[in-house]
Design a protein around this motif. Structure first.
Motif, mmCIF file in Angstrom:
data_model
loop_
_atom_site.group_PDB
_atom_site.id
_atom_site.type_symbol
_atom_site.label_atom_id
_atom_site.label_comp_id
_atom_site.label_asym_id
_atom_site.label_seq_id
_atom_site.Cartn_x
_atom_site.Cartn_y
_atom_site.Cartn_z
ATOM 1 N N CYS A 59 0.888 -1.542 -0.118
ATOM 2 C CA CYS A 59 0.287 0.194 0.020
ATOM 3 C C CYS A 59 1.022 1.322 0.405
ATOM 4 C CB CYS A 59 -1.130 -0.097 0.951
ATOM 5 S SG CYS A 59 -2.471 -0.899 1.118
ATOM 6 N N VAL A 60 2.279 1.229 0.725
ATOM 7 C CA VAL A 60 3.182 2.088 0.655
ATOM 8 C C VAL A 60 3.792 2.368 -0.452
ATOM 9 C CG1 VAL A 60 4.975 3.674 2.029
ATOM 10 C CG2 VAL A 60 3.018 2.063 3.427
ATOM 11 N N ARG A 61 3.873 1.544 -1.080
ATOM 12 C CA ARG A 61 4.948 1.847 -2.715
ATOM 13 C C ARG A 61 4.627 3.079 -3.144
ATOM 14 N NH1 ARG A 61 4.276 -3.122 -6.059
ATOM 15 N NH2 ARG A 61 2.037 -3.145 -6.598
ATOM 16 N N PRO A 62 5.228 4.173 -4.561
ATOM 17 C CA PRO A 62 5.173 4.552 -4.593
ATOM 18 C C PRO A 62 3.903 3.536 -5.951
ATOM 19 C CG PRO A 62 7.671 4.406 -4.731
ATOM 20 C CD PRO A 62 6.948 3.685 -3.624
ATOM 21 N N ARG A 63 3.595 4.408 -6.590
ATOM 22 C CA ARG A 63 3.126 4.461 -8.074
ATOM 23 C C ARG A 63 3.223 5.186 -9.122
ATOM 24 N NH1 ARG A 63 -1.106 3.250 -3.989
ATOM 25 N NH2 ARG A 63 -1.505 1.035 -3.995
ATOM 26 N N SER A 64 3.508 4.418 -10.341
ATOM 27 C CA SER A 64 3.746 5.734 -11.175
ATOM 28 C C SER A 64 2.670 6.297 -11.529
ATOM 29 C CB SER A 64 4.768 4.734 -12.305
ATOM 30 O OG SER A 64 3.278 4.000 -12.759
ATOM 31 N N ARG A 65 2.688 7.750 -12.020
ATOM 32 C CA ARG A 65 1.885 8.501 -12.288
ATOM 33 C C ARG A 65 1.716 8.435 -13.851
ATOM 34 N NH1 ARG A 65 2.159 13.343 -8.417
ATOM 35 N NH2 ARG A 65 0.383 13.720 -10.418
#
Length: 81
Positions: A59-65
């Motif tokens: 849940c915390v990992r950055p997602r690609s924009r």
């Protein structure tokens, strides 16, 4: 995943177990019910803790924009950058 330093130990574990003579354990035998229940409960706690760590990590990992198609920067427009 096993750390690289523990791999030789895990490979030698069956060799060590094969060299043990039967009857060399003085307190071997069936586990008592409270001890078995405690081991199962401790294993369940460890499993739930690891599950919580994995869920938090996912849940915390950055997602690609999403990329912008037109190259413009939109201010105060949610979802556009």
């Amino acid at each position: 995943m096993v750390p690289a330093g523990n791999i030789p130990f895990l490979l030698l574990l069956p060799v060590a177990a094969a060299q043990m003579t039967p009857g060399s354990c003085s307190a071997c035998g069936p586990l008592s019910l409270p001890l078995l229940a405690g081991l199962v409960a401790a294993d369940a706690v460890v499993f739930v803790s690891l599950l919580i760590v994995v869920v938090v990590f996912v849940c915390v990992r950055p997602r690609s924009r999403p990329t912008q198609e037109d190259g413009k920067i939109y201010i105060n427009m949610p979802g556009r950058g």
